[in-house]
Write a protein that holds these residues in place. Structure first.
Motif, PDB file in Angstrom:
ATOM      1  N   LEU A 106      35.795  44.379  26.780  1.00 22.55           N
ATOM      2  CA  LEU A 106      36.557  45.263  27.659  1.00 22.55           C
ATOM      3  C   LEU A 106      38.044  44.928  27.495  1.00 22.55           C
ATOM      4  N   ARG A 107      38.876  45.933  27.620  1.00 26.45           N
ATOM      5  CA  ARG A 107      40.283  45.713  27.273  1.00 26.45           C
ATOM      6  C   ARG A 107      41.064  44.910  28.305  1.00 26.45           C
ATOM      7  N   SER A 108      40.572  44.835  29.523  1.00 22.70           N
ATOM      8  CA  SER A 108      41.199  43.918  30.485  1.00 22.70           C
ATOM      9  C   SER A 108      40.239  43.641  31.633  1.00 22.70           C
ATOM     10  N   ARG A 109      40.574  42.618  32.403  1.00 17.14           N
ATOM     11  CA  ARG A 109      39.738  42.226  33.538  1.00 17.14           C
ATOM     12  C   ARG A 109      39.706  43.315  34.625  1.00 17.14           C
ATOM     13  N   ALA A 110      40.674  44.252  34.562  1.00 17.57           N
ATOM     14  CA  ALA A 110      40.734  45.332  35.565  1.00 17.57           C
ATOM     15  C   ALA A 110      39.447  46.147  35.564  1.00 17.57           C
ATOM     16  N   ALA A 111      38.736  46.144  34.437  1.00 15.64           N
ATOM     17  CA  ALA A 111      37.477  46.903  34.338  1.00 15.64           C
ATOM     18  C   ALA A 111      36.542  46.568  35.503  1.00 15.64           C
ATOM     19  N   ARG A 155      46.615  30.924  33.739  1.00 16.16           N
ATOM     20  CA  ARG A 155      45.711  31.488  34.738  1.00 16.16           C
ATOM     21  C   ARG A 155      44.734  32.453  34.073  1.00 16.16           C
ATOM     22  N   GLN A 156      45.250  33.258  33.125  1.00 20.58           N
ATOM     23  CA  GLN A 156      44.388  34.215  32.416  1.00 20.58           C
ATOM     24  C   GLN A 156      43.270  33.469  31.686  1.00 20.58           C
ATOM     25  N   SER A 157      43.643  32.350  30.999  1.00 19.21           N
ATOM     26  CA  SER A 157      42.623  31.696  30.175  1.00 19.21           C
ATOM     27  C   SER A 157      41.584  30.980  31.038  1.00 19.21           C
ATOM     28  N   ASN A 158      41.926  30.639  32.297  1.00 17.27           N
ATOM     29  CA  ASN A 158      40.952  29.964  33.172  1.00 17.27           C
ATOM     30  C   ASN A 158      40.136  30.946  33.998  1.00 17.27           C
ATOM     31  N   ASP A 159      40.454  32.229  33.896  1.00 21.39           N
ATOM     32  CA  ASP A 159      39.902  33.191  34.836  1.00 21.39           C
ATOM     33  C   ASP A 159      38.531  33.712  34.391  1.00 21.39           C
ATOM     34  N   TYR A 160      37.582  33.756  35.331  1.00 20.48           N
ATOM     35  CA  TYR A 160      36.209  34.189  35.027  1.00 20.48           C
ATOM     36  C   TYR A 160      36.196  35.624  34.488  1.00 20.48           C
ATOM     37  N   TYR A 161      36.920  36.553  35.198  1.00 17.19           N
ATOM     38  CA  TYR A 161      36.869  37.963  34.809  1.00 17.19           C
ATOM     39  C   TYR A 161      37.530  38.196  33.445  1.00 17.19           C
ATOM     40  N   THR A 162      38.573  37.419  33.149  1.00 17.21           N
ATOM     41  CA  THR A 162      39.226  37.568  31.845  1.00 17.21           C
ATOM     42  C   THR A 162      38.266  37.155  30.738  1.00 17.21           C
ATOM     43  N   SER A 185      38.699  55.588  52.268  1.00 18.97           N
ATOM     44  CA  SER A 185      38.386  54.179  52.525  1.00 18.97           C
ATOM     45  C   SER A 185      39.353  53.302  51.743  1.00 18.97           C
ATOM     46  N   ARG A 186      39.467  52.042  52.159  1.00 17.15           N
ATOM     47  CA  ARG A 186      40.215  51.077  51.351  1.00 17.15           C
ATOM     48  C   ARG A 186      39.273  49.980  50.912  1.00 17.15           C
ATOM     49  N   ILE A 187      39.566  49.417  49.768  1.00 19.67           N
ATOM     50  CA  ILE A 187      38.717  48.333  49.267  1.00 19.67           C
ATOM     51  C   ILE A 187      39.587  47.375  48.456  1.00 19.67           C
ATOM     52  N   LYS A 188      39.319  46.088  48.623  1.00 22.46           N
ATOM     53  CA  LYS A 188      39.932  45.100  47.735  1.00 22.46           C
ATOM     54  C   LYS A 188      38.792  44.475  46.942  1.00 22.46           C
ATOM     55  N   PRO A 189      38.562  44.935  45.706  1.00 26.05           N
ATOM     56  CA  PRO A 189      37.420  44.417  44.940  1.00 26.05           C
ATOM     57  C   PRO A 189      37.527  42.904  44.720  1.00 26.05           C
ATOM     58  N   ASP A 190      36.368  42.244  44.557  1.00 25.88           N
ATOM     59  CA  ASP A 190      36.354  40.800  44.335  1.00 25.88           C
ATOM     60  C   ASP A 190      37.160  40.404  43.105  1.00 25.88           C
ATOM     61  N   ALA A 191      37.220  41.326  42.133  1.00 23.57           N
ATOM     62  CA  ALA A 191      37.937  40.995  40.893  1.00 23.57           C
ATOM     63  C   ALA A 191      39.453  40.949  41.082  1.00 23.57           C
ATOM     64  N   CYS A 192      39.967  41.421  42.238  1.00 20.31           N
ATOM     65  CA  CYS A 192      41.414  41.273  42.497  1.00 20.31           C
ATOM     66  C   CYS A 192      41.690  39.805  42.780  1.00 20.31           C
ATOM     67  N   ARG A 193      42.816  39.339  42.332  1.00 19.78           N
ATOM     68  CA  ARG A 193      43.162  37.948  42.637  1.00 19.78           C
ATOM     69  C   ARG A 193      43.460  37.841  44.128  1.00 19.78           C
ATOM     70  N   THR A 194      43.041  36.721  44.721  1.00 20.54           N
ATOM     71  CA  THR A 194      43.184  36.578  46.174  1.00 20.54           C
ATOM     72  C   THR A 194      44.636  36.712  46.605  1.00 20.54           C
ATOM     73  N   GLU A 195      45.541  36.160  45.785  1.00 17.60           N
ATOM     74  CA  GLU A 195      46.949  36.172  46.197  1.00 17.60           C
ATOM     75  C   GLU A 195      47.601  37.541  45.975  1.00 17.60           C
ATOM     76  N   SER A 196      46.900  38.445  45.282  1.00 11.63           N
ATOM     77  CA  SER A 196      47.502  39.740  44.960  1.00 11.63           C
ATOM     78  C   SER A 196      47.567  40.643  46.192  1.00 11.63           C
ATOM     79  N   LYS A 222      45.513  52.704  43.232  1.00 10.41           N
ATOM     80  CA  LYS A 222      45.972  51.345  43.589  1.00 10.41           C
ATOM     81  C   LYS A 222      47.256  51.411  44.399  1.00 10.41           C
ATOM     82  N   LEU A 223      47.388  50.472  45.317  1.00  7.01           N
ATOM     83  CA  LEU A 223      48.626  50.361  46.077  1.00  7.01           C
ATOM     84  C   LEU A 223      48.932  48.883  46.312  1.00  7.01           C
ATOM     85  N   TYR A 224      50.201  48.524  46.260  1.00  3.97           N
ATOM     86  CA  TYR A 224      50.595  47.185  46.724  1.00  3.97           C
ATOM     87  C   TYR A 224      50.875  47.318  48.212  1.00  3.97           C
TER      88      TYR A 224
END
Ligand code: SAM
Length: 318
Positions: free
Chosen positions: A54-59, A39-46, A286-297, A264-266
């Motif tokens: 950048l050290r991770s897609r979390a950026a 999944r990491q290797s197919n991921d746009y943000y990665t 406010s709360r926000i779910k950035p686009d870079a979060c995986r949909t299933e997360s 961050k919160l789960y």
């Protein structure tokens, strides 16, 4: 090294991005780990994170949050505290956005070499002593780099704190630095060294897999003792609430009036209670779910703007 060896023995081979950004080989034996790597290797943000060094897609999550809420001021002298900073992508974004005169301090329970221009402490944010170290760092402007002198008995940086605490003549300074009373706006301006931070960002949760490029300040293998995302929504939720509360307490203790906060919160049953606590500390939440979060997360981010001048931990948590 023992940790690394143990890690290597238990897993078969895969690839991941190391703390310095280079691709490293790690060993995985479970299909879920293989799925994660694929999944990491197919991921746009990665991919984009690799291209931009950048050290991770979390950026990208923090970039999006900042684009919306304007946490960072370019070319000012903002002080940013990044909780759970490893591998360091959020610190990279914060440093880039606040510019040369700003200061970023990363804190992580795991050892990790900070990105260029960022200082770091390896410490557990659940410990009160970590708050003291952070305040001392901003007050004394220590340069924290892992090549700073390591005390033979007490380890990295710890001796500086202990020397400070035991320095009798310096008692007045000690009181000034470590008293954590709350202030009204005018007093706070004068005593801003007690609440030295402009922005606190917390992405604390699962540890980043590490195999090299670090030193260790602890003897109790924190990697195996930490909150790891378990896939059990309820467990992840409660553990992340604990870390969110730890970040909130840090904000009460160390964030300037009008300061900003990201955490961050789960998501789960206690979101609303956490949000209510935030509202007692910040004027706007406010709360926000950035686009870079995986949909299933299940992760979401809370943003608190305009820290109130008077905050009291007992009121917030009762
Ligand atoms: C998802 S990672 C953070 C990623 C980081 N924001 C980035 O952009 O690179 C979560 C981090 O929280 C840290 N962490 C978890 N519990 C902690 C604690 N009690 N004190 C300090 N750090 C903690 C973990 O070690 C891990 O490195």
């Amino acid at each position: 090294m023992a940790l690394v060896r143990e890690f290597a023995i238990r897993f078969s081979i895969g690839e991941f991005r190391g703390v310095h950004g280079q691709i490293r080989q790690i060993r995985c034996n479970s299909s879920s780990q293989n799925r994660w790597l694929k999944r990491q290797s197919n991921d746009y943000y990665t991919r984009e994170a690799k291209i931009r060094d950048l050290r991770s897609r979390a950026a990208f999550k923090l970039m999006e949050i900042d684009d919306k809420f304007r946490l960072f001021a370019k070319n000012g002298s903002q002080r940013v505290l990044d909780l759970g900073f490893a591998p360091g992508a959020w610190s990279q974004v914060a440093k880039d956005r606040i510019g040369f005169n700003g200061v970023v301090l990363g804190v992580d329970i795991l050892p990790c070499e900070p990105p260029s221009g960022v200082s770091s402490i390896q410490a557990n944010i659940l410990s009160k002593k970590t708050h003291e170290l952070i305040r001392l760092f901003f007050f004394k402007h220590f340069e924290l780099n892992h090549d700073d002198k390591l005390h033979p008995d007490k380890g990295y940086f710890q001796h500086m704190l202990e020397e400070e605490l035991t320095h009798k003549e310096d008692f007045r300074t000690y009181k000034e630095v470590f008293t954590t009373d709350t202030f009204d706006d005018s007093v706070a301006a004068e005593q801003s060294h007690k609440l030295p931070i402009d922005v606190i960002i917390s992405d604390m949760y699962e540890p980043w897999i590490q195999t090299s490029g670090f030193w260790n300040n602890l003897t109790n293998f924190p990697y195996y003792r930490m909150a790891n995302t378990s896939g059990l929504a309820i467990r992840d939720h409660y553990q992340s609430i604990d870390l969110g509360d730890a970040a909130l307490i840090t904000a009460i203790d160390l964030l300037k009036p009008m300061g900003s906060f990201v955490c961050k919160l789960y998501t789960g049953k206690e979101d609303k209670l956490f949000e209510n606590r935030l509202r007692k500390v910040f004027k706007k939440v406010s709360r926000i779910k950035p686009d870079a979060c995986r949909t299933e997360s299940k992760e979401i981010y809370f943003v608190g703007l305009g820290k109130r001048a008077k905050t009291n931990k007992i009121d917030v948590f009762s």
